[in-house]
Design an enzyme around this catalytic site. Structure first.
Site, PDB file in Angstrom:
ATOM      1  N   GLY A 147      -6.417  -6.791   0.871  1.00 53.81           N
ATOM      2  CA  GLY A 147      -6.996  -8.035   1.377  1.00 53.81           C
ATOM      3  C   GLY A 147      -8.433  -8.173   0.895  1.00 53.81           C
ATOM      4  N   GLY A 159      -3.462  -4.689   1.940  1.00 54.02           N
ATOM      5  CA  GLY A 159      -2.712  -5.942   2.084  1.00 54.02           C
ATOM      6  C   GLY A 159      -1.553  -6.069   1.111  1.00 54.02           C
ATOM      7  CD  GLU A 190      -6.160   0.533   4.481  1.00 52.29           C
ATOM      8  OE1 GLU A 190      -5.566  -0.384   3.906  1.00 52.29           O
ATOM      9  OE2 GLU A 190      -5.762   1.725   4.439  1.00 52.29           O
ATOM     10  CG  ASP A 204      -4.636  -3.536   8.191  1.00 46.50           C
ATOM     11  OD1 ASP A 204      -4.620  -3.014   7.061  1.00 46.50           O
ATOM     12  OD2 ASP A 204      -5.067  -4.698   8.382  1.00 46.50           O
TER      13      ASP A 204
END
Length: 386
Positions: free
Chosen positions: A98, A146, A169, A177
């Site tokens: 992302g 992402g 991350e 996530d």
């Protein structure tokens, strides 16, 4: 016909041809411009999604999520669409994650993006997981964050020798996530806990061996594979699996190489089975092997807050449904973007690139259970319920 007339005709013809080519280019660029960062096309029996930001490694923006989601839902309902294919433009990446720099800037400016981006991204990830049509992700090149979210939840994931998978991350004050809390603890042994905490990079066939990809195909064969899938007539899930299986069986690249972590799996299972990050560190210290000490060095560079969040996220996620995991991860996302470590991690790794983040708290001891509990608290009416 005189020579001059013939030349005049030839030059007019070449001018006409050139004009035609220019017009074609203009039409193509107008289409691409309108489609912008994501191309959505109906081709043969399939809906094809192309992430189209090759210079930026196809990183995912809110606008892209907003284009993909409704189209995915339309194709899912369309009786003439039998499968959905997603791929990345360019040579380097499927999707490197992302757009966290934009998210960090929005969070500092207290903009709505931080609430909306994660909510809509996770809603798309969930729609992929529950999609009634076979979903084929061609994860050729870098696939992180992402990018994992728009591939790993689909029915078929095709890795190549150019695939590079990681969930890094904890390096930027976040946590793995996009449903990492669901799929990571379901990998073999404690492999997912190891990948989530250290951000270890898996490459090529190892992405398949780890269970992240369902198939492995030579990168150069992907255009042929895609054409074969598009040419299928009213295919069933089994027909699609058969085509993918044939290409997988024909691939010989690194076929005889063992899984890169095979010789370390006993250590990983033993060291990463602990209930706290402190115990994992102690286990690695006691093990004392070069591999264990290398992982220790890696973990010591990560955000202490992220490490504690991640271990709890994966431990709890192991017994939750995917939808429950997304609810939990949405809570975590909203807490993380409001705290120091995320902005500091983005600065150190992606903006200034000095790789020297100053974490707060600076060590695991200062990250108390009480502080950790706060990250997992329900958000009331702002919760993401899928």
């Amino acid at each position: 016909m005189g020579r001059r007339a013939a030349l005049g005709l030839a030059s007019r013809f070449s001018l006409f041809k050139r004009t035609g080519i220019i017009l074609q280019h203009l039409q193509a660029s107008r289409y691409t411009e309108a489609a912008g960062d994501v191309l959505l096309e109906k081709r043969g029996c399939a809906g094809v999604i192309t992430l189209n930001r090759p210079k930026l490694l196809n990183t995912l923006t809110l606008q892209m999520v907003r284009q993909i989601y409704p189209q995915l839902k339309k194709w899912e309902q369309d009786p003439e669409t039998y499968l959905i294919i997603i791929k990345g433009a360019g040579e380097k990446a499927f999707c490197a994650g992302g757009d966290v720099i934009a998210i960090s800037e929005a969070a500092k400016a207290k903009q709505e993006l931080i609430r909306v981006f994660f909510r809509e991204e996770y809603t798309l990830n969930n729609a992929i997981a529950s999609c009634q049509k076979p979903y084929v992700a061609l994860i050729d090149g870098i696939t992180m964050g992402g990018g994992v979210g728009v591939s790993v939840h689909g029915q078929f994931r095709v890795a190549t020798e150019k695939s590079l998978f990681a969930m890094p991350e904890t390096r930027i004050g976040l946590f793995p996530d996009v449903g990492g809390g669901y799929f990571l603890p379901r990998l073999q042994g404690r492999l997912g806990y190891f990948l989530g905490l250290t951000g270890f990079r898996l490459k090529g066939r190892d992405v398949h061996r780890a269970g992240i990809a369902t198939h492995f195909v030579d990168s150069g064969k992907l255009p042929m594979l895609e054409e074969d899938l598009l040419a299928l007539k009213s295919p069933s899930k089994e027909n699609i699996a058969e085509v993918l299986g044939t290409y997988h069986a024909e691939s010989k690249i690194d076929q005889d190489k063992p899984f890169i972590l095979e010789e370390h799996m006993d250590k990983i299972n033993r060291c990463f089975s602990a209930n706290t990050v402190e115990e994992i560190i102690e286990n690695l210290q006691q093990d004392g092997s070069p591999f264990a000490l290398e992982q220790l060095q890696v973990i010591n560079k990560m955000s202490p807050t992220s490490l504690k969040i991640t271990l709890r996220q994966l431990t709890e996620g192991a017994s939750k449904s995917l939808q429950e995991v997304f609810t939990m991860e949405y809570r975590l996302s909203q807490m993380c973007v409001g705290h120091h470590d995320f902005h500091e991690g983005v600065r150190a790794v992606l903006i200034d690139k000095d790789q020297s983040p100053r974490w707060k708290p600076a060590n695991l001891k200062e990250m108390t259970d009480e502080a950790l509990d706060n990250y997992f608290k329900p958000l009331g009416s702002s919760d993401l319920i899928l």
